[in-house]
Design a protein around this motif. Structure first.
Motif, mmCIF file in Angstrom:
data_model
loop_
_atom_site.group_PDB
_atom_site.id
_atom_site.type_symbol
_atom_site.label_atom_id
_atom_site.label_comp_id
_atom_site.label_asym_id
_atom_site.label_seq_id
_atom_site.Cartn_x
_atom_site.Cartn_y
_atom_site.Cartn_z
ATOM 1 N N LEU A 1 0.832 -1.198 0.000
ATOM 2 C CA LEU A 1 0.000 0.000 0.000
ATOM 3 C C LEU A 1 0.868 1.250 0.000
ATOM 4 C CD1 LEU A 1 -2.576 -1.129 2.700
ATOM 5 C CD2 LEU A 1 -2.981 -1.024 0.233
ATOM 6 N N TYR A 2 0.518 2.209 -0.844
ATOM 7 C CA TYR A 2 1.214 3.501 -0.867
ATOM 8 C C TYR A 2 0.317 4.538 -0.189
ATOM 9 C CZ TYR A 2 4.206 1.325 -4.391
ATOM 10 O OH TYR A 2 5.066 0.494 -5.042
ATOM 11 N N PRO A 3 0.919 5.505 0.525
ATOM 12 C CA PRO A 3 0.109 6.462 1.289
ATOM 13 C C PRO A 3 -0.476 7.599 0.460
ATOM 14 C CG PRO A 3 2.437 6.908 1.628
ATOM 15 C CD PRO A 3 2.359 5.683 0.760
ATOM 16 N N THR A 4 -0.173 7.643 -0.838
ATOM 17 C CA THR A 4 -0.589 8.802 -1.636
ATOM 18 C C THR A 4 -2.091 8.830 -1.917
ATOM 19 O OG1 THR A 4 0.050 7.543 -3.602
ATOM 20 C CG2 THR A 4 1.641 9.128 -2.745
ATOM 21 N N GLN A 5 -2.754 7.682 -1.906
ATOM 22 C CA GLN A 5 -4.197 7.631 -2.175
ATOM 23 C C GLN A 5 -4.832 6.692 -1.167
ATOM 24 O OE1 GLN A 5 -5.548 9.599 -4.295
ATOM 25 N NE2 GLN A 5 -7.673 8.946 -4.109
ATOM 26 N N GLN A 6 -5.786 7.182 -0.382
ATOM 27 C CA GLN A 6 -6.237 6.460 0.800
ATOM 28 C C GLN A 6 -7.541 5.705 0.628
ATOM 29 O OE1 GLN A 6 -6.280 9.821 3.520
ATOM 30 N NE2 GLN A 6 -4.296 9.225 4.352
ATOM 31 N N ILE A 7 -8.104 5.692 -0.557
ATOM 32 C CA ILE A 7 -9.414 5.074 -0.719
ATOM 33 C C ILE A 7 -9.568 4.559 -2.144
ATOM 34 C CG2 ILE A 7 -10.573 7.245 -1.380
ATOM 35 C CD1 ILE A 7 -12.987 6.315 0.258
ATOM 36 N N GLY A 8 -10.262 3.427 -2.291
ATOM 37 C CA GLY A 8 -10.528 2.924 -3.634
ATOM 38 C C GLY A 8 -10.644 1.410 -3.686
ATOM 39 N N TYR A 9 -10.907 0.904 -4.894
ATOM 40 C CA TYR A 9 -11.126 -0.527 -5.114
ATOM 41 C C TYR A 9 -9.823 -1.213 -5.523
ATOM 42 C CZ TYR A 9 -16.083 0.692 -5.081
ATOM 43 O OH TYR A 9 -17.321 1.142 -4.709
ATOM 44 N N LEU B 1 -8.086 -2.989 10.594
ATOM 45 C CA LEU B 1 -6.728 -3.402 10.924
ATOM 46 C C LEU B 1 -5.906 -2.216 11.409
ATOM 47 C CD1 LEU B 1 -6.355 -5.419 7.631
ATOM 48 C CD2 LEU B 1 -6.781 -6.420 9.853
ATOM 49 N N ASN B 2 -4.840 -2.504 12.128
ATOM 50 C CA ASN B 2 -3.971 -1.467 12.688
ATOM 51 C C ASN B 2 -3.302 -0.686 11.557
ATOM 52 O OD1 ASN B 2 -1.124 -0.537 13.632
ATOM 53 N ND2 ASN B 2 -2.317 -0.766 15.526
ATOM 54 N N LYS B 3 -3.562 0.600 11.504
ATOM 55 C CA LYS B 3 -3.065 1.426 10.406
ATOM 56 C C LYS B 3 -1.544 1.509 10.392
ATOM 57 C CE LYS B 3 -4.070 5.833 8.163
ATOM 58 N NZ LYS B 3 -4.929 7.037 8.218
ATOM 59 N N LYS B 4 -0.938 1.737 11.542
ATOM 60 C CA LYS B 4 0.507 1.898 11.600
ATOM 61 C C LYS B 4 1.208 0.618 11.183
ATOM 62 C CE LYS B 4 4.260 3.320 14.668
ATOM 63 N NZ LYS B 4 4.631 3.763 16.043
ATOM 64 N N GLU B 5 0.681 -0.519 11.648
ATOM 65 C CA GLU B 5 1.293 -1.811 11.336
ATOM 66 C C GLU B 5 1.302 -2.080 9.840
ATOM 67 O OE1 GLU B 5 0.329 -6.574 11.951
ATOM 68 O OE2 GLU B 5 -0.668 -5.075 13.218
ATOM 69 N N PHE B 6 0.193 -1.781 9.169
ATOM 70 C CA PHE B 6 0.087 -2.147 7.760
ATOM 71 C C PHE B 6 0.737 -1.126 6.835
ATOM 72 C CE2 PHE B 6 -2.696 -5.318 9.301
ATOM 73 C CZ PHE B 6 -2.709 -6.312 8.343
ATOM 74 N N LEU B 7 0.668 0.145 7.158
ATOM 75 C CA LEU B 7 1.305 1.128 6.290
ATOM 76 C C LEU B 7 2.824 1.067 6.399
ATOM 77 C CD1 LEU B 7 -0.916 4.335 6.431
ATOM 78 C CD2 LEU B 7 -0.660 2.706 4.573
ATOM 79 N N ASN B 8 3.333 0.592 7.533
ATOM 80 C CA ASN B 8 4.773 0.446 7.678
ATOM 81 C C ASN B 8 5.272 -0.919 7.216
ATOM 82 O OD1 ASN B 8 5.168 3.016 8.696
ATOM 83 N ND2 ASN B 8 4.869 2.386 10.823
ATOM 84 N N ALA B 9 4.337 -1.823 6.920
ATOM 85 C CA ALA B 9 4.743 -3.148 6.446
ATOM 86 C C ALA B 9 5.295 -3.039 5.039
ATOM 87 C CB ALA B 9 3.538 -4.090 6.475
ATOM 88 N N LYS B 10 6.154 -3.996 4.676
ATOM 89 C CA LYS B 10 6.694 -3.996 3.315
ATOM 90 C C LYS B 10 5.626 -4.537 2.374
ATOM 91 C CE LYS B 10 11.346 -4.837 5.145
ATOM 92 N NZ LYS B 10 10.995 -5.056 6.551
ATOM 93 N N PHE C 1 -1.445 1.163 -5.158
ATOM 94 C CA PHE C 1 -1.014 -0.082 -4.523
ATOM 95 C C PHE C 1 -0.200 -0.899 -5.518
ATOM 96 C CE2 PHE C 1 -4.923 -1.189 -6.676
ATOM 97 C CZ PHE C 1 -4.752 -2.506 -7.103
ATOM 98 N N ALA C 2 0.376 -1.993 -5.020
ATOM 99 C CA ALA C 2 1.131 -2.904 -5.882
ATOM 100 C C ALA C 2 0.808 -4.334 -5.487
ATOM 101 C CB ALA C 2 2.629 -2.643 -5.769
ATOM 102 N N ILE C 3 0.911 -5.241 -6.459
ATOM 103 C CA ILE C 3 0.731 -6.665 -6.181
ATOM 104 C C ILE C 3 1.901 -7.455 -6.769
ATOM 105 C CG2 ILE C 3 -1.789 -6.521 -6.087
ATOM 106 C CD1 ILE C 3 -1.847 -7.773 -8.905
ATOM 107 N N LYS C 4 2.159 -8.633 -6.202
ATOM 108 C CA LYS C 4 3.155 -9.544 -6.763
ATOM 109 C C LYS C 4 2.781 -10.966 -6.363
ATOM 110 C CE LYS C 4 6.542 -9.462 -2.982
ATOM 111 N NZ LYS C 4 7.953 -9.252 -2.602
#
Length: 837
Positions: A65-73, A114-123, A176-179
């Motif tokens: 997840l990237y912090p530049t856009q906070q909402i969407g599908y 879910l915990n915001k800090k945990e997930f936004l700081n996750a790789k 966002f990104a997927i792999k």
């Protein structure tokens, strides 16, 4: 002796490269609401295939997840047999992150907070959506947190259409990104998402199944350094990176610029009171433990009352005077490392007062004093500067690589380049020389920063500092034997001033390398440029790893072709000399993989290549592309372009290269650049830049090779097919001046393409008429690089594929063409040539 040293280098390279090579990064980034609607990313997983699942199936992928856009599908799952659509919606606007699994147009089935800090700081974290058709339920697993819902009316058999990002009227997309995407049950489809270009997505077997629009292929971020931002100061400034706070600092005595690499926010804070240290070099370090930025000057040439060390509180932005102690001499380009436990900061080497330094000095945060490290034993470490220094906590040891200096430490003796590697055990104070590389002719220095993640290898940047316009390249060295590889592309650096410097940092939270390049104009004013590279970095050939995967999926077909080729070669050598090109092409890089953008061509010595990536190889066949800065490339190409018509005048050259400069400045810039170009060309035989009859021009002999001039010779041949294979190999390196986007190249590129395209069309038609169908496909591909919508190339390509009975590939190529046509032209392709698909 020289040959034996070269043999040594090649031997340790072969032994070490496999252990150094990291797994290639991969993934697909989606451009979201931060971009206009037309530029947002859309990915249809099964665009080119209809799939069906019974009993159950799942969609499994890793998400970033990237912090530049906070909402969407994030994703939508349609059932092609009915109108049911499920979607995954992401929202991080509040205190938590929320993922919703919705039945589109009806209601939310699962709401996961879910915990915001945990997930936004996750790789990266895993997301898995399982459709249990037998039990009429859906399971939503987010990073091992399982949520389920039942009684939703799932059918016994499902025909999913899986869409990530923008689709249909759904335009609200986060960034966002997927792999590592996989879909299925016992029958499973894997997608590595390791493409580096294009809109076609292949599965792990190399089959083209999906289509994506506006993709950002993440593997490119591990090869191409990304320019992030820059800062300027009219007074002496220092720079540093704080991985604990994701912040880049650029400060002078009056203010500090702060840039957050995660949020991309920047701010400037003016100090209430000026920094007490009169900045001369702006050297500094960060005390992460206490949140302090220390600036220091080891030598100021003033009385004992002048402050030399001060710390800035990174919360209150207030300065505190720490020391007035000076060291004996100035130490330009010293190396340094910090002990994260004690906070002690140690420097080594440096140059000043016509002496090279060999001492280690440690600054104690506790005592606020500099002390010379005493009691050193072991191998002799000669005085030097421009060395790279790093620290490995698990061994409590410092490591020193390279630099310039001499054994006496006196500048008047002269200097030599070092390519040696030492370990300093902090506990025992013992210095051990681990290895030395015989690089006598390289003439490069490393930057200050060394990145050491474990005891197997280290990373640093190297560059020839004696060129005004130079290039930094990233090296990974084995700590055991010095074997190395060059990773990523280059970073420009203007190195005229001794105060100019560069530093390399690694951020484990973001898995990125950061480089701060600080260029001084006059030893006072400077500009700081920031670059990043996703870790682990890769070599250029790793960019096209997915093409090797694609080829492996065609392995049985290739075996069959090889057997047929052997028979055909034997027949045609005896029966038809004119058909020789048919069989030869089967062993040609473009024939084995006609979709490749750059052919694997062995470079020649004394050569300059303009097709594909600009490249220069000297008389020893060493790659010296780094010597050609952006301005040198422009000047060389301009002069080469005009050389066929007598050359280019000084005035025209100046107007093209420096249109906005005054005449006095232009004269100086032109003279310096011409001298630098001549120095670079001196590394090659058979080429010379001369000034004749008021014009600059390039003159060459047969010793020198340039693919551009050779191309002009080949397309002037009277008989098509005479040099078909050589021409195809030449242009298969890539588009002419591929990465040269400056408008100054436009007329040169257009001129070459205007000459080249008719010849390629003629060669393609001749190859088809001679039944050399692989050769036909190869020529069609390079024509598409010039004109992506060339209908003649499409016609011959499709017909050639059909002759080879590659009907699925023909259909895929045709569909790809029609999609591109509609995207560019805004209307559907009408197939005027009535190609049968």
């Amino acid at each position: 002796m020289r040959a034996s040293k070269q043999l040594y280098i090649y031997t340790i390279l072969l032994l070490g490269l496999f252990s150094l090579q990291a797994t290639s990064p991969r993934g697909l980034k989606f451009q979201g609401g931060e971009k206009p609607i037309a530029e947002r990313t859309s990915y249809n997983v099964f665009e080119n295939k209809s799939v069906t699942f019974s009993d159950s199936f799942d969609i499994d992928f890793d998400l970033f997840l990237y912090p530049t856009q906070q909402i969407g599908y994030i994703c939508r799952i349609k059932n092609s047999e009915n109108n049911t659509i499920f979607n995954i919606f992401y929202d991080s606007q509040g205190a938590d992150i929320t993922f919703r699994l919705n039945e589109e147009g009806k209601n939310s089935l699962i709401i996961a907070r879910l915990n915001k800090k945990e997930f936004l700081n996750a790789k990266w974290f895993n997301m898995k959506l399982t459709f249990d058709l037998n039990n009429d339920s859906i399971h939503f697993d987010i990073n091992n947190q399982l949520h389920s819902v039942g009684d939703i009316g799932l059918p016994d058999t499902y025909h999913p259409q899986i869409l990530f990002g923008k689709s249909d009227y759904i335009i609200d997309v986060p960034s966002f990104a997927i792999k590592d995407l996989s879909v299925g049950n016992e029958k499973r489809y894997y997608f590595k998402l390791n493409e580096n270009e294009g809109n076609i997505v292949h599965n792990s077997k190399g089959k083209a199944l999906g289509m994506v629009s506006n993709p950002v292929w993440l593997i490119n971020d591990s090869y191409h350094w990304k320019y992030i931002t820059s800062f300027n100061s009219t007074s002496v400034a220092g720079a540093n990176y704080n991985p604990k706070k994701d912040e880049i600092y650029y400060f002078n005595r009056d203010s500090i610029h702060i840039y957050n690499v995660r949020t991309e926010e920047r701010k400037v804070v003016a100090f209430e009171e000026q920094c007490p240290v009169p900045l001369k070099l702006g050297t500094n370090f960060i005390d992460e433990k206490n949140g302090q930025l220390y600036t220091y000057e080891v030598f100021i040439e003033s009385n004992d009352t002048t402050p030399t060390v001060a710390s800035l509180d990174l919360s209150s932005f207030k300065w505190n005077l720490k020391s007035r102690q000076e060291l004996p001499i100035q130490l330009h380009h010293h190396g340094s490392f910090s002990n994260p436990e004690s906070g002690d900061y140690t420097i080594f080497g440096g140059f000043g007062n016509m002496f090279y330094n060999k001492n280690f000095y440690t600054y104690s945060i506790k005592n606020q004093k500099w002390q010379t490290m005493e009691g050193l034993t072991g191998d002799f470490l000669s005085p030097r500067y421009f060395q790279s220094v790093g620290y490995l906590e698990e061994t409590n040891s410092a490591y020193i690589f390279g630099g310039m200096g001499n054994e006496s430490g006196e500048q008047i003796v002269g200097r030599k380049y070092y390519y040696d590697f030492y370990k300093l055990d902090i506990n025992s104070r013992e210095i051990t020389k681990l290895w030395s590389i015989p690089w006598e002719n390289e003439n490069m220095v490393p930057v200050r920063g060394m990145v050491i993640l474990n005891d197997s290898s280290f990373y640093t940047l190297c560059y020839p500092e004696h060129y005004t316009e130079s290039y930094l390249r990233l090296y990974q060295f084995s700590m055991k034997d010095g074997s190395y590889q060059i990773l990523g592309d280059s970073i420009p650096i203007y190195s005229d001033r001794i105060t100019t410097n560069a530093n390399l940092y690694y951020d484990s939270n973001h898995e990125k390398l950061f480089v701060l390049v600080q260029e001084f104009e006059d030893d006072i004013a400077s500009e700081l440029k920031v670059y990043s590279l996703t870790f682990p970095p890769i070599k250029q050939e790793n960019l096209t790893d997915y093409k090797s995967t694609l080829n492996s999926g065609l392995y049985p077909f290739i075996i069959l072709l090889a057997v047929m080729a052997i028979v055909l070669i034997a027949y045609f050598i005896v029966m038809q000399k004119s058909a020789k090109s048919k069989t030869q092409f089967k062993d040609h890089p473009a024939g084995r993989n006609s979709h490749k953008t750059t052919a694997s061509v062995t470079p020649k010595p004394n050569a300059i290549y303009l097709f594909g990536d600009f490249a220069v190889h000297d008389r020893s066949n060493k790659d010296i592309t780094y010597m050609f800065s952006a301005k040198l490339k422009e000047m060389f190409c301009l002069i080469l372009c005009y050389s066929n018509t007598g050359g280019i005048t000084s005035r025209n050259l100046s107007n093209e290269l420096w249109p906005d400069k005054t005449s006095d400045k232009v004269k100086n810039l032109r003279g310096v650049t011409i001298n630098n170009l001549r120095k670079a060309l001196d590394e090659l035989d058979g080429i010379e830049l001369i000034y004749d009859k008021g014009c600059f021009k390039i003159v060459c002999t047969d010793e020198f090779y340039c693919d551009y001039t050779r191309c002009l010779e080949l397309i002037s041949a009277k008989e098509p097919g005479e040099n078909a294979l050589e021409l195809l190999e030449l242009v298969s390196r890539g588009k002419f001046l591929l990465l040269a986007d400056d408008p100054i190249y436009d007329s040169f590129k257009q001129e070459v393409e205007n000459k080249l395209e008719p010849s390629l069309l003629l060669e393609m038609e001749n190859a088809y008429n001679s039944e050399a169908y692989q050769l036909t496909i190869g020529f069609s591909e390079v024509i598409f690089k010039i004109d992506p919508l060339n209908e003649i190339a499409l016609t011959f390509q499709i017909k050639a594929l059909q002759k080879l009975k590659m009907y699925d590939e023909a259909k895929l190529r045709y569909n790809t063409y029609t999609l591109e046509y509609k995207k560019v032209m805004g209307s559907s392709y009408t197939n005027p040539n009535k190609i049968m698909i």
